[in-house]
Design an enzyme around this catalytic site. Structure first.
Site, PDB file in Angstrom:
ATOM      1  N   HIS A 183      -3.077  13.567   1.556  1.00  0.00           N
ATOM      2  CA  HIS A 183      -2.666  12.064   1.999  1.00  0.00           C
ATOM      3  C   HIS A 183      -2.097  11.613   0.617  1.00  0.00           C
ATOM      4  CE1 HIS A 183      -5.004  12.426   5.552  1.00  0.00           C
ATOM      5  NE2 HIS A 183      -6.042  12.778   4.811  1.00  0.00           N
ATOM      6  N   SER A 304      23.324   9.429 -13.845  1.00  0.00           N
ATOM      7  CA  SER A 304      23.793   8.289 -13.179  1.00  0.00           C
ATOM      8  C   SER A 304      25.290   7.680 -13.658  1.00  0.00           C
ATOM      9  CB  SER A 304      22.811   7.060 -12.989  1.00  0.00           C
ATOM     10  OG  SER A 304      23.618   5.874 -12.423  1.00  0.00           O
ATOM     11  N   LYS A 310      19.413   7.434 -16.382  1.00  0.00           N
ATOM     12  CA  LYS A 310      18.794   8.238 -15.423  1.00  0.00           C
ATOM     13  C   LYS A 310      18.789   9.633 -15.534  1.00  0.00           C
ATOM     14  CE  LYS A 310      17.455   7.110 -11.954  1.00  0.00           C
ATOM     15  NZ  LYS A 310      18.360   6.816 -10.851  1.00  0.00           N
ATOM     16  N   GLU A 317      16.336  17.266  -4.577  1.00  0.00           N
ATOM     17  CA  GLU A 317      16.802  16.459  -3.368  1.00  0.00           C
ATOM     18  C   GLU A 317      17.525  17.128  -2.306  1.00  0.00           C
ATOM     19  OE1 GLU A 317      18.343  12.678  -4.990  1.00  0.00           O
ATOM     20  OE2 GLU A 317      16.465  12.472  -6.218  1.00  0.00           O
TER      21      GLU A 317
END
Length: 497
Positions: A183, A304, A310, A317
């Protein structure tokens, strides 16, 4: 020995803009039209054309044509001189396709039309003899089986590379403690090597699925004709053997109607996509500031355009995102098939693009994921520090009580009360005083602290498949052996010359 027919971009893809012009109407080749007084409307022609995406089937169509030519010769429908000329022309046409000197035109409806045009250009009317005893219906079913069997091994090879990258990383972390989760909450300590190997197992199942799929797909439809078989004395078994299939069709209607092999291939690729997505999601978590367990190599991360600090896990992704198109391709084909009557229906033109897209997607994604995994740096200090957090050693207390003869139901209750006490006092399990232990339960005594360490928890996991260093080392050895076997399978030839 056979040869792999996976081909380069010259013949793999043709878009609308790259189709060559063929302005002379007399040069137009059509595989039908004798009973029609006029040609198709522009709207129908534009809707029907598929050569811009099925052109990648060209080498497989040519391989099928060679086998068909030999069967026609065996049936006495081509003499030896004609067979030799046809085979030579097919070799020349294949070379021209591969080099790009022969391309489909705007007048070619599909790959079969384009290649017949090429054959007619080389042989004149003799090229038309090759159409005897076959239809585009059995032809395309054969071509697509050959293409997918060939490229499935390419996908499998990339899966092996990703699994090997995970195994290599796991080998560095056989005894690196980490917080195992359920979980997404801290549950029990595990080794990070065990965690990485947990992602190898689904990939091994995917490889099994591809091999099982290949066995069912290795059935040749060529010789089924449009739907009823052939009135010519052909030999489907000989064609099947030459093209590397294990057998030929049992029912000619099913042979041209069957697209189970496409739907099943898309299920396997969708399942692969789901597994890659789950791996990608974990890498996204591991590389976040909140976790900080993994650092990606600069070559496999992005930045970024506005925030200089970043470092984004774009490959992970994209693995999540591309799983959607893989699942979507499966749904599209199943939906297309569900209401079709026997036998061939033009709806089946929609089977190819999802299949081609699945191959392209995985051949693009898998190497990037393998590179990302193989080059990532694991922050061992962060993992080890996080392993005992969240009372993850509570199960060790319950197991300790069980070894003392306490029923697990009672041990679970006692341990839960101990955790509640620690949570209220904001202390760790091993920081509870002897007096407080006795207050929680008469069964708890100071010796319980012997099991309240991550190292002891991991060392206790000695059963096969467990997270202890010993079982993890065994898993590594087994996985490495399996991947060697799979690598050999991916190198097998599918389509003979």
């Amino acid at each position: 020995m056979g040869r792999r027919l996976i081909v380069g971009t010259t013949i793999d893809r043709v878009d609308d803009k790259s189709l060559t012009e063929n302005s002379a109407a007399a040069n137009r080749t059509s595989l039908w039209g004798g009973r029609f007084a006029g040609g198709p409307s522009e709207a129908l022609a534009r809707l029907s054309v598929s050569v811009q995406f099925d052109w990648r089937l060209a080498p497989y169509d040519i391989a099928g044509s060679r086998a068909h030519a030999r069967v026609l010769a065996g049936a006495g429908l081509l003499d030896p001189e004609e067979l030799g000329r046809i085979l030579a022309a097919l070799d020349d046409l294949e070379a021209a396709c591969a080099s790009g000197t022969f391309r489909p035109t705007v007048d070619d409806e599909d790959v079969h039309t384009a290649l017949e045009r090429g054959l007619l250009e080389r042989l004149g009317s003799l090229g038309g003899k090759l159409r005897a005893g076959r239809s585009r219906n059995d032809q395309v079913a054969t071509d697509l089986r050959l293409y997918l069997r060939d490229h499935a091994r390419g996908v499998a090879a990339r899966l092996v590379e990703l699994a090997e990258a995970l195994v290599e990383q796991a080998g560095r972390h056989v005894d690196t403690a980490a917080p195992g989760m359920t979980h997404l909450q801290h549950a029990q300590p595990v080794t990070f090597g065990h965690w990485l190997l947990a992602h190898v197992q689904p990939l091994l199942r995917d490889l099994e699925r591809l091999r099982d799929w290949d066995h069912r797909t290795a059935v040749s439809p060529l010789g089924a004709g449009a739907l009823a078989g052939s009135g010519l004395p052909l030999d489907p078994g000989a064609v099947s053997k030459e093209l590397g299939f294990r057998t030929s069709f049992a029912n000619s209607m099913d042979a041209v109607a069957d697209r189970d092999f496409v739907a099943e291939f898309l299920f396997v690729t969708a399942m692969i996509g789901v597994h890659l997505s789950r791996l990608g999601e974990e890498v996204v978590l591991w590389t976040s500031q909140e976790f900080g367990w993994v650092e990606l190599d600069d070559a496999f991360a992005t930045g970024s355009s506005i925030m200089p600090q970043k470092k984004n896990a774009d490959i992970a992704e994209l693995a999540r995102g591309k799983s959607g198109r893989l699942v979507g391709g499966l749904v599209a084909v199943l939906t297309m098939l569900k209401g079709l009557p026997m036998t061939y229906d033009r709806d089946m033109q929609e089977d190819k693009e999802p299949a081609f897209d699945a191959v392209d997607t995985l051949e693009l994604l898998l190497p990037a994921l393998a590179g990302m995994i193989s080059t990532m740096t694991v922050r061992v200090d962060r993992l080890v520090a996080a392993a005992p957090v969240g009372f993850s050693l509570a199960t060790e207390v319950a197991d300790w009580l069980v070894r003392k003869g306490v029923p697990f139901r009672d041990a679970h209750e006692i341990t839960g009360k101990l955790v509640a006490l620690c949570a209220a006092r904001d202390c760790a399990l091993d920081e509870v005083s002897d007096a407080d232990l006795a207050t929680v339960s008469e069964h708890l005594d100071p010796s319980v602290r012997d099991v309240l360490s991550v190292r002891s928890a991991l060392a206790a996991r000695i059963t096969p498949g467990s997270t202890g260093p010993g079982p993890v080392a065994d898993q590594l050895a087994t996985a490495a052996d399996q991947l060697t076997t799979w690598r050999n399978w991916t190198a097998e030839s599918v389509v003979p010359r």
